[in-house]
Design a protein around this motif. Structure first.
Motif, PDB file in Angstrom:
ATOM      1  N   THR A 374       0.989  -1.252  -0.105  1.00 10.49           N
ATOM      2  CA  THR A 374      -0.110  -0.010   0.119  1.00 10.49           C
ATOM      3  C   THR A 374       0.783   1.227   0.059  1.00 10.49           C
ATOM      4  OG1 THR A 374      -1.600  -1.200   1.339  1.00 10.49           O
ATOM      5  CG2 THR A 374      -1.740   1.097   1.160  1.00 10.49           C
ATOM      6  N   SER A 380       5.845   3.935   1.459  1.00  4.65           N
ATOM      7  CA  SER A 380       5.134   2.565   1.018  1.00  4.65           C
ATOM      8  C   SER A 380       5.838   1.563   1.889  1.00  4.65           C
ATOM      9  CB  SER A 380       5.545   2.387  -0.457  1.00  4.65           C
ATOM     10  OG  SER A 380       4.784   1.106  -0.714  1.00  4.65           O
ATOM     11  N   SER A 404       2.506  -3.634   6.825  1.00  4.99           N
ATOM     12  CA  SER A 404       1.247  -3.053   6.183  1.00  4.99           C
ATOM     13  C   SER A 404       0.161  -2.797   7.024  1.00  4.99           C
ATOM     14  CB  SER A 404       0.983  -3.770   4.813  1.00  4.99           C
ATOM     15  OG  SER A 404      -0.243  -3.443   4.355  1.00  4.99           O
ATOM     16  N   LYS A 408      -1.569   0.724   8.356  1.00  3.94           N
ATOM     17  CA  LYS A 408      -3.104   0.722   8.543  1.00  3.94           C
ATOM     18  C   LYS A 408      -3.793   1.269   9.705  1.00  3.94           C
ATOM     19  CE  LYS A 408      -4.017  -1.600   3.943  1.00  3.94           C
ATOM     20  NZ  LYS A 408      -4.614  -2.611   3.328  1.00  3.94           N
TER      21      LYS A 408
END
Length: 732
Positions: A374, A380, A404, A408
């Motif tokens: 993502t 990233s 990741s 998030k």
């Protein structure tokens, strides 16, 4: 008025102005330096060093390091320092006015205060009486006190005190410790070249320390030797031999005393508590009672000194053990004698992301999040080996240390809230830390082993933060208690959030990145972390706790070739084996504000949402998950409550004499298909299928043929049957 009288008058006026300026300057200097007094207690005399006691009240036996006396200083050593630092040391009375004038000219040219012109006596004063501030006032105070020092002490005494306090890098103050660390020698064993090397370090220890750069240190040493020769302190022969002497350093790892390391931490804490210098401390006669466990300290120093636990020879190791009940530091050791602030990697995730998110009711352990590559603006994050697992939950993300998902989750929590929680646990941050990379453990100033341990101690103690302590209490020379440690806590997280985080970290130790701890016969909650620079691993960390102790192990270096789940976790396991060789810690007790509820797995899989299992949810579609009482799923799954069949189509082909039965199936249902002529006859059962089902049937005879489909669910209570769907066909 004649020209002669005019010139005389101008001269008198100028002279008067100069005298007034000098008088004014003298008055100003007197006022500025009025408080500049020599305090002999600040000088390194060591008349009454503190005595330290372990957890059982026994004295911690360490080698006392009294201030150096003139007899301790070999001539080559003092000559080296005089040559590079203060060549007129034996001529001036504390201030070298020729150097002062030269420095003034240089500073005026550069429009700065880069030249200090401090003599050895002034450097002694600066390091014992004053701050490192660069200002005219401080310089004047330094000069005034230096003159007083010269009146009260001989040059030999001043040199001995100076060499007792000056900084040599690597956390070392004093030439005696520097000689031991760099060369493994006593002062009287040093060669001329080694004396010159030590003298060359102090101008800029980070640049000229031989531990940091042999090349820079050698060049600086040769400069000192050249000055010694120019000033007649060594002969040409000695000079030539010294400049060609190879700069060989000792392997200091085994020379570090485990006890001395711990006592040094105690000394630092005392100075913070009572606001004194090292030299004042050595004259107070304090009795210091600590939480020190000598056996455990020896064990962790042996474990960290075991080279087989490191992949690279030049890797260093640090470890700390804290008692959860007292918040006292039982043991703390570092193979390189230093206390670094370094990057903690993923060990920061539980305290910066997941526990805060649980406390803010942003997530459950069972929350479903997609692990995928993502892009967040210009950031990233990558997983280890660039491997992604698709849809997963928070529990699995913690166990596998998925970057990741951590990022998030931080977006759900928000960075400011994460920063606020870290600050509450004593972890300071900068403005530049306010980015999503915080989720991966990136923090500008880094943190120490103890800071990380204190944060995990917060989880172990149910959410209350309080800085751990080396010292339990301090008494003065008369036995009167002057300070007590209070293990009071400030609430950071609620107890239920800590219990949920602990439960996830228990799984991490059983089958996740910290699985090297899984062989321990008791419960350990753990998280690993790895930090790297330019693709090279620099830090491998294991942070963990039982119900009774918190342990952090940190391996570090320039390129250590290991991750947090490797050597540092194995070291942690060995430490736990030593701690609990006689008895095991109690199992963790779950907070009474945590409840276990069944969730609907079908909703998790199909809708990616956490719903409570309904009354009709079969056992195979139920899974027990943990929740805070105040943050449980609000929606109950109804997917199994009303079974229905969609899109049943019946087609008759009179030419072939076949009936095609079509319907959309769900794998959670079973379907019995019947043909009804005179009596029902089951022609098929469909199970564990999703999507369109097509069945062909060849009924005998002609006329009306009826087909029935009965959807149902099999569970531990028997069958739950849905509505039967009927279709008719006519066969000619």
């Amino acid at each position: 008025m004649t020209a002669k009288k005019i010139i005389l008058t101008v001269f008198i006026v100028l002279l008067a102005v100069i005298l007034l300026v000098c008088l004014g300057f003298g008055i100003w200097v007197a006022s500025v330096t009025s408080d500049a007094k020599l305090n002999k207690a600040l000088l390194p005399t060591s008349n009454a060093q503190p005595v330290f006691y372990d957890k059982d009240g026994k004295e911690i036996l360490i080698e006392k390091t009294p201030a150096l006396s003139p007899e301790d200083i070999p001539k080559s050593l003092s000559d080296a320092f005089v040559a590079i630092e203060d060549k007129r040391f034996y001529e001036h009375k504390g201030v070298d006015y020729r150097r002062v004038f030269g420095a003034i000219v240089s500073n005026l040219k550069s429009k700065s205060l880069k030249e200090g012109a401090s003599t050895i006596t002034q450097q002694l004063v600066k390091n014992t009486h004053l701050t490192q501030e660069k200002s005219l006032k401080r310089k004047l105070n330094e000069m005034a006190i230096a003159k007083e020092v010269e009146k009260n002490y001989s040059k030999a005494e001043i040199m001995a005190m100076y060499l007792s306090v000056i900084y040599f890098g690597a956390g070392l103050y004093g030439v005696k410790d520097a000689a031991a660390l760099y060369f493994g020698k006593d002062l009287n064993e040093l060669t001329v070249a080694q004396c010159a090397t030590l003298a060359g370090i102090i101008k800029n220890p980070s640049r000229y320390s031989p531990k940091n750069s042999i090349e820079n240190s050698t060049k600086r040493r040769n400069l000192v030797l050249s000055l010694m020769r120019e000033q007649g302190k060594i002969s040409d022969k000695v000079y030539k031999e010294a400049v060609f002497e190879e700069l060989v350093l000792t392997d200091d790892t085994q020379k570090v005393s485990a006890r001395e390391f711990y006592v040094k931490r105690c000394r630092e804490q005392i100075k913070e508590i009572i606001g004194c210098t090292d030299y004042e401390l050595d004259n107070l006669g304090l009795k210091v009672y600590t939480f020190y466990d000598d056996e455990l300290q020896t064990e962790i120093s042996n474990i960290l000194s075991d080279k087989s636990l490191y992949k690279k020879e030049d890797t260093s190791g640090s470890a700390i053990v804290i008692d959860n009940f007292t918040s006292g530091v039982s043991a703390h050791f570092s193979t390189d004698r230093k206390v670094w602030q370094r990057q903690p990697g993923s060990t920061l995730k539980p305290i910066s992301v997941y526990t805060p998110a649980l406390a803010e009711n942003v997530i459950y352990p069972s929350t479903v999040i997609k692990d995928e590559k993502t892009v967040f603006g210009d950031f990233s994050p990558k997983n280890y080996n660039d491997v992604y697992y698709g849809w997963t939950n928070v529990r699995e993300a913690v166990k596998k240390s998925l970057n990741s998902v951590a990022v998030k989750t931080l977006t759900y929590l928000t960075v400011p809230k994460s920063i606020a929680y870290l600050n509450k646990m004593g972890i300071e941050t900068k403005k530049q830390d306010e980015t999503l990379s915080l989720a991966l453990g990136t923090i500008t100033e880094g943190i120490t082993t103890k800071q990380l341990a204190d944060a995990y101690l917060t989880l172990a103690c149910g959410g209350g933060y309080g800085e751990s302590s080396y010292i339990e209490r301090i008494s003065n020379r008369d036995g009167k208690r002057v300070w007590n440690f209070s293990a009071s806590k400030t609430a950071v997280f609620d107890e239920a959030s800590c219990s949920l985080m602990t439960d996830m970290l228990l799984e991490t130790a059983k089958s996740g990145t910290a699985k090297s701890l899984s062989t321990l016969p008791f419960e350990v909650a753990s998280k690993t972390g790895t930090a790297s620079v330019s693709g090279r691993n620099t830090d491998a960390v294991n942070a963990s706790y039982t119900s009774e102790h918190t342990v952090v192990v940190w391996h570090y270096g320039k390129d250590i070739e290991e991750s947090g789940g490797q050597g540092s976790t194995i070291s942690a396991r060995k430490i736990y084996e030593k701690i609990y060789r006689a008895s095991h810690p109690f199992p963790f007790v779950m907070s009474c504000d945590v409840v276990s509820l069944d969730v609907d797995l079908y909703s998790l899989e199909k809708d990616k949402s956490v719903k409570l299992a309904g009354v009709s949810t079969p056992q195979q579609y139920r899974k027990a998950e943990l929740f805070k009482k105040g943050n449980t799923p609000k929606e109950v799954s109804t997917v199994f409550d009303k079974i229905k069949l969609d899109d049943f189509i019946l087609e008759a082909d009179n030419i072939k004499g076949v009936c095609k039965i079509k319907f959309d199936a769900k794998d959670i249902y079973s379907y019995d298909v019947y043909r009804v002529l005179k009596v029902p006859e089951k022609i098929a059962t469909v199970k564990d299928k999703s999507g369109q089902i097509v069945l062909e049937d060849f009924p005998s005879g002609v006329g009306v043929v009826i087909y029935e489909i009965v959807p149902y669910i099999e569970n531990e209570y028997g069958l739950t049957v849905g509505n039967t769907v009927v279709k008719k066909a006519f066969i000619k």
